[in-house]
Design an enzyme around this catalytic site. Sequence first.
Site, short mmCIF file in Angstrom:
data_model
loop_
_atom_site.label_atom_id
_atom_site.label_comp_id
_atom_site.label_asym_id
_atom_site.label_seq_id
_atom_site.Cartn_x
_atom_site.Cartn_y
_atom_site.Cartn_z
CB CYS A 286 -0.95 0.00 1.19
SG CYS A 286 -2.05 -1.45 1.20
CG HIS B 294 -2.77 3.10 2.64
ND1 HIS B 294 -3.42 2.72 1.48
CD2 HIS B 294 -2.94 2.06 3.51
CE1 HIS B 294 -3.96 1.53 1.64
NE2 HIS B 294 -3.69 1.11 2.86
CG ASN C 199 -7.10 -0.52 1.69
OD1 ASN C 199 -6.36 -0.30 0.75
ND2 ASN C 199 -6.66 -0.91 2.88
#
Length: 325
Positions: free
Chosen positions: A114, A253, A283
């Site tokens: 990520c 993130h 996400n």
Amino acid sequence: MTLGTKIIASAHYVPSDVVTNDDLAAIMETNDEWIQAHTGIKERRMSLQGENTSDLATQAARLALAQIDLTPADIDLIIVTTFTPDGLAPSTAALVQRNLQAEHAWAYDISTACAGFVFGMSTADKFIRSGQYKYALVISAEVNSKMMDFKDRTSTVFFGDGAGAVIVSAVDEDENQVVAERMRTIGDAEVVHSGRVAPLTELSADNYPKTDAFAQLGRQVFTEVTELIPQHITEFLADQNLSPDDVDFYITHQANLRIIENIADQLVQPMAKFAANVVYYGNTSSAGIAMAFDELNRKEDLTGKKVLLTGFGAGFTYGSLLLQF
């Protein structure tokens, strides 16, 4: 002549299929109220029409190229950051290079989960500053859905699919936008992992490679991130003689909304400074920062603004890149 790096185009692309919390509740033991309370996520996009990571990456790249007077043949370097590649070989970047017919570009993948977009931008910046390359395409793309165990409600509800891309160009130092960076890795194989292939234990005709689904220790991830990242940001900015107040926009993130809120609270900064697309995209791993940057780039006049990109993910790998427009 001293060279700098400038972002000259950005774009993002997501699959057309919207998957709501109620859609997930229909196939696993969860509900919309729980998901929103714990993650802030209302919906996400999933690649349910056969689009793989290279397909999303290619679409984002084409959208970025369409904004400027460049063709794929003008691109010197293609970096794709992903931890959901089409396969181990060839690289997803090589497939994008083929799809774009970017005949003069060499291409490779970066896998820092990520944190990928921040590491990809850092890497492209070094190649640009070398003076050998004029235009680089940095793409972060993920099809997280193909790596999920849809019986694991603690992980699956977080994730969506998408891609973001930027084109960076060599410029004179006085136009440079990449001001400073700090990257870190703390080796940890268990807190977050995906796609592991076990080694053989015997020779057998039945041997065939198998990968594991995505898995994470959610509470441990939350604790590590919220303890480490605000301190990392504060110390990094202090080294640049800056405070959190001096940053105009933060793009972290897009893990989940609660983590972003926690970071904002610890930095004593308003959420209005924090780009957040996790509510409607989920996400999207390394793609989240790239996608959020494109949205911010379209919505705000960034002239004269400081933008901090901070990625964190499996590895445990994290880092920040400070941009000055």
